[in-house]
Scaffold this motif. Sequence first.
Motif, PDB file in Angstrom:
ATOM      1  N   LYS A   1      -2.799   3.663  -2.963  1.00  0.00           N
ATOM      2  CA  LYS A   1      -3.271   2.546  -3.787  1.00  0.00           C
ATOM      3  C   LYS A   1      -2.380   1.319  -3.592  1.00  0.00           C
ATOM      4  O   LYS A   1      -1.266   1.406  -3.070  1.00  0.00           O
ATOM      5  N   TRP A   2      -2.896   0.171  -4.010  1.00  0.00           N
ATOM      6  CA  TRP A   2      -2.164  -1.084  -3.912  1.00  0.00           C
ATOM      7  C   TRP A   2      -1.235  -1.248  -5.102  1.00  0.00           C
ATOM      8  O   TRP A   2      -1.579  -0.875  -6.225  1.00  0.00           O
ATOM      9  N   HIS A   3      -0.060  -1.815  -4.846  1.00  0.00           N
ATOM     10  CA  HIS A   3       0.929  -2.077  -5.890  1.00  0.00           C
ATOM     11  C   HIS A   3       1.334  -3.545  -5.833  1.00  0.00           C
ATOM     12  O   HIS A   3       1.436  -4.135  -4.746  1.00  0.00           O
TER      13      HIS A   3
ATOM     14  N   TRP B   1       0.860  -1.181   0.000  1.00  0.00           N
ATOM     15  CA  TRP B   1       0.000   0.000   0.000  1.00  0.00           C
ATOM     16  C   TRP B   1       0.890   1.223   0.000  1.00  0.00           C
ATOM     17  O   TRP B   1       1.663   1.459   0.926  1.00  0.00           O
TER      18      TRP B   1
END
Length: 146
Positions: A133-135, A129
């Motif tokens: 946003k999520w990566h 995170w």
Amino acid sequence: MWAILSEPGTLEMLTCQAAEITEGNCLAKLGLLDDPTARIFAIEAEGVLVGMEALAHIDWQNKSAVIPCIAITRHGNQYGLSATRALVRHAFDTLGLHRVSYTSIHPDALKRARALGARFEGTEVAAIWKDGKWHNRNRFAFLKEG
């Protein structure tokens, strides 16, 4: 003692205050200053300190280590690629390691890994995170030949 890695891979020892190199980077955040196995290197280019990188979690029995971070202050000059090549050579040729791994969330990670000769080992989907946003986190490794 801190070492400067510079192409074509020569190592020079440099004594300096940790704050001179670590300000704004990941050493303390990743606990590298407390890792007794860590080897932390300053990156010098044209006589100027331009970043740092490290080998950590060195497992002498299994001859492996992790590159937990690379922090470069000057981008676009291939310093990161050159320094990583020198770091991996040092890990294999000087420390006698067999495997060096790293992870990255950078969009160009696969392209960079190929340029370095690292092998892609997999993707952890939505693992980090960051910036709201999520990566995905990609895992890569260098293996000593022979």
